[in-house]
Scaffold this active site. Sequence first.
Site, short mmCIF file in Angstrom:
data_model
loop_
_atom_site.label_atom_id
_atom_site.label_comp_id
_atom_site.label_asym_id
_atom_site.label_seq_id
_atom_site.Cartn_x
_atom_site.Cartn_y
_atom_site.Cartn_z
N SER A 210 0.85 -1.19 0.00
CA SER A 210 0.00 0.00 0.00
C SER A 210 0.88 1.25 0.00
O SER A 210 2.10 1.16 0.11
CB SER A 210 -0.88 0.01 1.24
OG SER A 210 -0.09 0.32 2.37
N LYS A 211 0.25 2.39 -0.07
CA LYS A 211 0.95 3.68 -0.12
C LYS A 211 1.87 3.88 1.09
O LYS A 211 2.81 4.66 1.03
CB LYS A 211 -0.06 4.83 -0.16
CG LYS A 211 -0.77 5.05 -1.46
CD LYS A 211 0.06 5.39 -2.66
CE LYS A 211 0.91 6.62 -2.61
NZ LYS A 211 1.86 6.65 -3.75
#
Length: 397
Positions: free
Chosen positions: A295-296
């Site tokens: 994820s980010k």
Amino acid sequence: MALLLLRRRLPTISPRPSRPTPPQAPRRWHSVCSSPAVSPARTRFAPSPTGLVHLGSLRTALYNYLLAKSTGGQFLLRIEDTDSKRTVPGAEKAIYDTLRWAGLHWDEGPEVNGPFGPYRQSERSQLHQHHTNLLLEKSHAYRCFCSAERLTALGAARKRLGFPTEYDRTCFNLSREESDARAANEPFVVRLITPDKYPSYVDEVYGKISGGSNERRHAHGAYEDPVLLKSDGSPTYHLANVVDDHHMKITHVVRATEWMASTPKHVHLYNCFGWEPPKFVHVGLLQDEKKHKLSKRTGDVFVGEYKDKGYLPEALVNFVALMGWSHAERSDVMSLQKLVEIFDIKGLTEGNTVVEFGKLTFLQKEHMRALIKEGGPREQEIVAQIEKGVRSLYGDT
Ligand code: GLU
């Protein structure tokens, strides 16, 4: 000059040192293409246009592409836009641009067309409706007229009693005549009749997968009976996916393990239609070092971010190819063409893959070096790009 500039500009995103890591040993080798003559595979990348293209999606597209090309088959692009509420404007174009940037040109699909189009699911609703009617005729499905309010109340009441919350099959008991008559005036959805046991299937990576039993739920009068056709006449993912894979003559479905839970349902649908299912090839999810879904939080996850930072498509494609696939070559550095030459789904590994970003920096350097050595317009283009970047940072002096 290019190398000098590159040295200054490139170490942008790697959170780790750029040492080459040895090729990962396969956790398990599989015997999919055990016959020496492998027949041409027809594969598809079937994204929903719901946002930017994630590294994981690029990997799915790449494995589909490699399987098709390494066997002399075709790679299709199909846009799965049946859920209009989730469709994001511009997302479809971003998919085209990303695939083209990465060199994954599709043989059939939007913009290039082909014999089994249209390749956008929203343009295939007549076919989906026709097949829903076939299921109704064969009594594999039924119309459901229950309102959303009733279903919510039913679920809540069941939950309070500690029962499974699925549908109670009220509309399953309507006679054909009654159902036809109500369909003329009332909105309805079409539900698939869930069997007590879903069929098992053999996954090309994970082996035999049991379909799972619904008996416990059924004993409580609770039935999953997934919706196939929504009240606006549009299909859900399950129906459209199966009907389109069949009509597009897809031989192998390569997709992430998050879709594995849907596969027994799909195999059941193939059986209801009397069609042979394609081979299913599920690949694990991408994870960060803490084994969380990529994820980010831990870095860039969208292909466009890498492109904008100057990563070469060759490097990124090489990087994602190694996320869950291993090979017997001496070096991990490979062009797309080389990947096509050596790709074999036997090398796909079970389980999720921890992404090592340091490897990308290494691959970027290797591919950049090769590109500069080769010279020509690509090199000129990159040098010009770097020059522009340097000038914008430091001016003309
Ligand atoms: N539309 C699904 C997705 O967004 C496709 C899943 C599949 O390949 O069957 O990933």
